[in-house]
Scaffold this motif. Structure first.
Motif, PDB file in Angstrom:
ATOM      1  N   GLU A  61    -147.391  34.035 -33.603  1.00 51.62           N
ATOM      2  CA  GLU A  61    -146.987  34.981 -32.563  1.00 51.62           C
ATOM      3  C   GLU A  61    -147.670  36.336 -32.752  1.00 51.62           C
ATOM      4  O   GLU A  61    -147.512  37.231 -31.931  1.00 51.62           O
ATOM      5  CB  GLU A  61    -145.460  35.163 -32.586  1.00 51.62           C
ATOM      6  CG  GLU A  61    -144.686  33.904 -32.221  1.00 51.62           C
ATOM      7  CD  GLU A  61    -145.013  33.423 -30.812  1.00 51.62           C
ATOM      8  OE1 GLU A  61    -145.011  34.251 -29.885  1.00 51.62           O
ATOM      9  OE2 GLU A  61    -145.285  32.216 -30.657  1.00 51.62           O
ATOM     10  N   LYS A  62    -148.410  36.455 -33.831  1.00 48.73           N
ATOM     11  CA  LYS A  62    -149.053  37.715 -34.179  1.00 48.73           C
ATOM     12  C   LYS A  62    -150.385  37.860 -33.446  1.00 48.73           C
ATOM     13  O   LYS A  62    -151.119  36.895 -33.258  1.00 48.73           O
ATOM     14  CB  LYS A  62    -149.279  37.758 -35.692  1.00 48.73           C
ATOM     15  CG  LYS A  62    -149.985  38.993 -36.210  1.00 48.73           C
ATOM     16  CD  LYS A  62    -150.224  38.865 -37.724  1.00 48.73           C
ATOM     17  CE  LYS A  62    -151.060  40.018 -38.248  1.00 48.73           C
ATOM     18  NZ  LYS A  62    -151.366  39.848 -39.700  1.00 48.73           N
ATOM     19  N   PHE A  63    -150.697  39.100 -33.039  1.00 47.41           N
ATOM     20  CA  PHE A  63    -151.987  39.388 -32.436  1.00 47.41           C
ATOM     21  C   PHE A  63    -152.876  40.111 -33.445  1.00 47.41           C
ATOM     22  O   PHE A  63    -152.386  40.771 -34.372  1.00 47.41           O
ATOM     23  CB  PHE A  63    -151.822  40.249 -31.181  1.00 47.41           C
ATOM     24  CG  PHE A  63    -151.218  39.505 -30.020  1.00 47.41           C
ATOM     25  CD1 PHE A  63    -152.019  38.711 -29.199  1.00 47.41           C
ATOM     26  CD2 PHE A  63    -149.866  39.574 -29.761  1.00 47.41           C
ATOM     27  CE1 PHE A  63    -151.469  38.014 -28.132  1.00 47.41           C
ATOM     28  CE2 PHE A  63    -149.308  38.886 -28.699  1.00 47.41           C
ATOM     29  CZ  PHE A  63    -150.109  38.106 -27.885  1.00 47.41           C
ATOM     30  N   LEU A  64    -154.170  40.002 -33.251  1.00 45.81           N
ATOM     31  CA  LEU A  64    -155.128  40.678 -34.123  1.00 45.81           C
ATOM     32  C   LEU A  64    -155.058  42.191 -33.917  1.00 45.81           C
ATOM     33  O   LEU A  64    -154.602  42.652 -32.864  1.00 45.81           O
ATOM     34  CB  LEU A  64    -156.537  40.155 -33.839  1.00 45.81           C
ATOM     35  CG  LEU A  64    -156.739  38.681 -34.208  1.00 45.81           C
ATOM     36  CD1 LEU A  64    -158.064  38.174 -33.681  1.00 45.81           C
ATOM     37  CD2 LEU A  64    -156.676  38.480 -35.718  1.00 45.81           C
ATOM     38  N   PRO A  65    -155.531  42.982 -34.903  1.00 46.13           N
ATOM     39  CA  PRO A  65    -155.349  44.437 -34.844  1.00 46.13           C
ATOM     40  C   PRO A  65    -156.360  45.155 -33.949  1.00 46.13           C
ATOM     41  O   PRO A  65    -156.690  46.313 -34.189  1.00 46.13           O
ATOM     42  CB  PRO A  65    -155.519  44.851 -36.310  1.00 46.13           C
ATOM     43  CG  PRO A  65    -156.469  43.842 -36.864  1.00 46.13           C
ATOM     44  CD  PRO A  65    -156.104  42.544 -36.195  1.00 46.13           C
ATOM     45  N   PHE A  66    -156.858  44.469 -32.929  1.00 46.31           N
ATOM     46  CA  PHE A  66    -157.761  45.112 -31.978  1.00 46.31           C
ATOM     47  C   PHE A  66    -157.614  44.441 -30.626  1.00 46.31           C
ATOM     48  O   PHE A  66    -157.156  43.302 -30.516  1.00 46.31           O
ATOM     49  CB  PHE A  66    -159.221  45.029 -32.450  1.00 46.31           C
ATOM     50  CG  PHE A  66    -159.755  43.620 -32.568  1.00 46.31           C
ATOM     51  CD1 PHE A  66    -160.422  43.009 -31.504  1.00 46.31           C
ATOM     52  CD2 PHE A  66    -159.596  42.893 -33.742  1.00 46.31           C
ATOM     53  CE1 PHE A  66    -160.908  41.718 -31.609  1.00 46.31           C
ATOM     54  CE2 PHE A  66    -160.077  41.600 -33.859  1.00 46.31           C
ATOM     55  CZ  PHE A  66    -160.737  41.010 -32.796  1.00 46.31           C
ATOM     56  N   VAL A  67    -157.968  45.190 -29.569  1.00 52.26           N
ATOM     57  CA  VAL A  67    -158.027  44.635 -28.217  1.00 52.26           C
ATOM     58  C   VAL A  67    -159.415  44.942 -27.662  1.00 52.26           C
ATOM     59  O   VAL A  67    -160.089  45.877 -28.109  1.00 52.26           O
ATOM     60  CB  VAL A  67    -156.938  45.215 -27.287  1.00 52.26           C
ATOM     61  CG1 VAL A  67    -155.553  44.871 -27.801  1.00 52.26           C
ATOM     62  CG2 VAL A  67    -157.090  46.732 -27.122  1.00 52.26           C
TER      63      VAL A  67
END
Length: 278
Positions: free
Chosen positions: A80-86
């Protein structure tokens, strides 16, 4: 997912980056058909462990397929975690004679964080400050932390003659980003189309004189130092992931995120900035 060797090292370094903000924000800018959306999907594929399509792309369109400001979050595998950038994608740049394409002043607004996600760009009209899509006081996490110029290695004619002003527009964006002290890099796509030797063996990319020439052209035309030009191959015809493709993409992404993080920390230490809302 379990990766090995150089790919595993780069993979872990990127996914374990811990910026003070919720995320770092990259903006991809480039001409129509350069592979902006495909680059986003290619990066997403690495972290999903399969081919991924978060940003819609069109290989048969001679005008920009992306019409809106679209920001892609990339999920860390099946968690459920997203990476630390968009990564924010925008309408492509078109020539000065065209009645389409994104406006340079609109891109500057995006850099400053004034444009809300989902805004549909209109070439004939600038973004209005009284529009609901305008964000008057952007917080730090809404600002762009690094500009990633996308340029296709196989479009040498455009680079040599620039008859339609696309490179001039890219340089205008560079100037605006420089005034905001935002770091800028070039990701050079479609290296396999520019050099038959590299198409046969992607590991030859940094030994190819042709690719070196293309990188130098990017540097000369856009004014970006040679060591900030990263040649990559996107996923556009493969049906499975390849380590050589992934290593190139991760080798570009790692320093880009480092530059973005440096800029974010500089902004955070500057006075009179609106603070992020989490």
């Amino acid at each position: 997912m379990r990766y090995y060797g150089k790919k595993a090292q780069l993979f872990e370094e990127v996914r374990n980056l811990s910026p003070k903000l919720e995320h770092l924000r990259l903006l991809v800018v480039g001409p129509v058909g350069a592979g902006k959306s495909t680059l986003i999907n290619s990066i997403g594929s690495i972290f999903q462990g399969r081919l991924y399509q978060g940003a819609l792309a069109d290989t048969a369109c001679d005008t920009s397929f992306t019409q809106k400001l679209q920001t892609q979050k990339i999920r860390d595998g099946d968690s459920e975690k997203f990476l630390p950038f968009v990564i924010s994608d925008i309408m492509g740049l078109e020539g000065s004679a065209s009645a389409a394409g994104v406006r340079v002043d609109d891109i500057i607004m995006v850099l400053q964080g004034h444009v809300r996600d989902g805004y549909r760009f209109i070439h004939s009209e600038p973004i209005k400050t009284d529009d609901g899509s305008y964000r008057p006081k952007p917080t730090l996490n809404k600002k762009v932390h690094c500009v990633v110029f996308i340029f296709p290695a196989d479009k040498t004619a455009m680079m040599e003659h620039d008859e339609d002003g696309i490179i001039a527009k890219m340089r205008e964006v560079r100037k605006g980003a420089a005034e905001l002290k935002i770091p800028q890099v070039v990701v050079m796509t479609m290296v396999d189309k520019a050099c038959p030797e590299v198409r046969r063996n992607l590991k030859m990319i940094y030994r190819s004189k042709k690719i070196e020439e293309k990188m130098q052209e990017c540097s000369n035309k856009l004014g970006v130092p040679m060591n900030y030009v990263y040649p990559v191959k996107n996923y556009h015809e493969e049906i499975e992931l390849r380590d050589d493709v992934d290593v190139l993409l991760l080798s570009a992404l790692k320093p880009i995120l480092a530059f973005a993080n440096d800029h974010m920390q500089e902004l955070e230490s500057s006075p009179n900035l609106s603070r992020p809302n989490f």
